[in-house]
Design an enzyme around this catalytic site. Structure first.
Site, PDB file in Angstrom:
ATOM      1  N   GLU A   1       0.825  -1.214   0.000  1.00 21.04           N
ATOM      2  CA  GLU A   1       0.000   0.000   0.000  1.00 21.04           C
ATOM      3  C   GLU A   1       0.858   1.263   0.000  1.00 21.04           C
ATOM      4  O   GLU A   1       0.563   2.240  -0.699  1.00 21.04           O
ATOM      5  CB  GLU A   1      -0.919   0.008   1.230  1.00 21.04           C
TER       6      GLU A   1
ATOM      7  N   TRP B   1      20.717 -36.516 -16.244  1.00 24.76           N
ATOM      8  CA  TRP B   1      19.473 -35.890 -15.765  1.00 24.76           C
ATOM      9  C   TRP B   1      18.310 -36.701 -16.285  1.00 24.76           C
ATOM     10  O   TRP B   1      18.297 -37.088 -17.452  1.00 24.76           O
ATOM     11  CB  TRP B   1      19.386 -34.439 -16.216  1.00 24.76           C
TER      12      TRP B   1
ATOM     13  N   CYS C   1      -0.276   0.148   7.834  1.00 27.32           N
ATOM     14  CA  CYS C   1      -0.768   0.587   6.528  1.00 27.32           C
ATOM     15  C   CYS C   1      -2.177   1.164   6.629  1.00 27.32           C
ATOM     16  O   CYS C   1      -2.545   2.050   5.854  1.00 27.32           O
ATOM     17  CB  CYS C   1      -0.763  -0.581   5.552  1.00 27.32           C
TER      18      CYS C   1
END
Length: 370
Positions: free
Chosen positions: A61, A179, A93
């Protein structure tokens, strides 16, 4: 205060979705605080945007107000989490929204943090500001699932990550695993690593693969804390996981000898946590409670088969990311993703819900919740 999603217009939903996209920019940097985005609307136009960029920094904000192109007096602000009402790392805030003269606030989710928990909304309404909550509430809960779990259960949000062949193998009978999945899937894993506060592996993974467990992405990155399950403190001093200055936590048992601890004594980035045993294994529930005290709100498990099954059978994981490659390894001696004794009866197996599927090049990523 409204909380009926049917009351919101398509415009409201589009703006809140944009808030979510802003909030995600803080992924990996705001923990243990939530990801939050804020947008200011005046006369039907966006005049300011902001998001919570890093832990301890200005909230969404405040950044949106600072970025506004004109006076915010009389404007509406959309924010995916209830504005705070207490002094923490930054001032409240809610007071900033009141002092700047906002007329309306749209909120996706109320903050379950006891320091806020509706107090922000009450402060705004007391000041005469119209507040509407529940705008895309479910989507907001999903966005900050780690935060909501951590705050409400006081335990880390835990996710398992597996990378397997089509027949559920994580390595060949010779132990070869790099992999199995493709490069794009591995890049997705690095995005996940940045999104979690910590990565956890077992000592066997450290000894066999010598992983770094860092984030290898372009641009600003934040490496997670590395956690090693190492009952007897066997982690080599020259292992890759210890070479960087990123924090490492090694969980061991009370049987560890003092001379084994001494080799880590002068390394400030390494912390040792002594844990009791449970069924001849490190008590993971005890460990996770200790990690909570260290503000570790989320853990990505990248362990081997034994670690994975131990997490599973003790109901310690909330989510799974299962990467599946279109290859078949086969073989009784090939490593599966989950070891241990397994479940003897189908009535005891773990069932996933809220499944989603994503194709990543030739691989498939399945996400689900336990």
């Amino acid at each position: 205060m409204s909380n009926n999603n049917a009351e919101f217009s398509q415009f409201d939903k589009e703006i809140m979705n944009r808030c979510f996209l802003l909030a995600i920019k803080g992924s990996g940097f705001t923990a243990p605080n939530p990801m939050v985005g804020a947008i200011i609307i005046k006369d039907g136009q966006i005049i300011g945007e902001g998001y919570h960029e890093y832990f301890g920094g200005s909230h969404a904000e405040i950044n949106a107000i600072a970025n506004a192109t004109q006076s915010v007096k009389g404007a509406s602000i959309y924010v995916n989490l209830e504005p705070c009402s207490h002094y923490g790392k930054t001032p409240p805030c809610s007071l900033a929204l009141i002092s700047n003269g906002f007329s309306k606030v749209f909120i996706a989710n109320l903050d379950p943090n006891p320091l806020v928990a509706g107090k922000g909304v009450k402060a705004l309404e007391k000041a005469g500001i119209e507040v509407k909550t529940g705008l895309l509430e479910k989507e907001g809960l999903k966005l900050n699932e780690k935060f909501f779990h951590f705050i409400t259960t006081k335990t880390p949000f835990v996710a398992l990550k597996t990378a397997t062949s089509l027949d559920g193998k994580i390595a060949t009978s010779m132990g070869e695993s790099q992999w199995i999945t493709g490069e794009k899937s591995r890049n997705e894993v690095h995005l996940l690593r940045q999104d979690y506060s910590a990565i956890l592996v077992g000592i066997n993974t450290v000894l066999k693969d010598n992983p770094s467990l860092n984030v290898r992405l372009k641009g600003a990155i934040k490496n997670p804390i590395r956690i090693i399950l190492d009952s007897q403190l066997q982690t080599p001093e020259d292992s890759n996981i210890l070479k960087s200055t990123a924090q490492v936590i090694i969980a061991h048992t009370q049987k560890t000898k003092s001379f084994q601890k001494d080799k880590f004594h002068d390394k400030k980035h390494i912390a040792l946590i002594q844990c009791p045993k449970k069924e001849n294994y490190i008590d993971l529930e005890y460990l996770f409670k200790e990690l909570t005290h260290r503000n570790i709100d989320s853990i990505l498990i990248e362990g081997g088969a034994e670690v994975n099954f131990n997490i599973l059978k003790n109901n310690l994981a909330q989510k799974i990311y299962a990467f599946i490659a279109p290859i078949i390894i086969g073989g009784q001696n090939s490593k599966a993703a989950f070891g241990g004794l397994g479940f003897e009866f189908l009535q005891d197996v773990k069932t996933l819900k809220e499944l989603t599927y994503k194709k990543i090049d030739m691989d498939i990523l399945i996400e689900g919740y336990f």
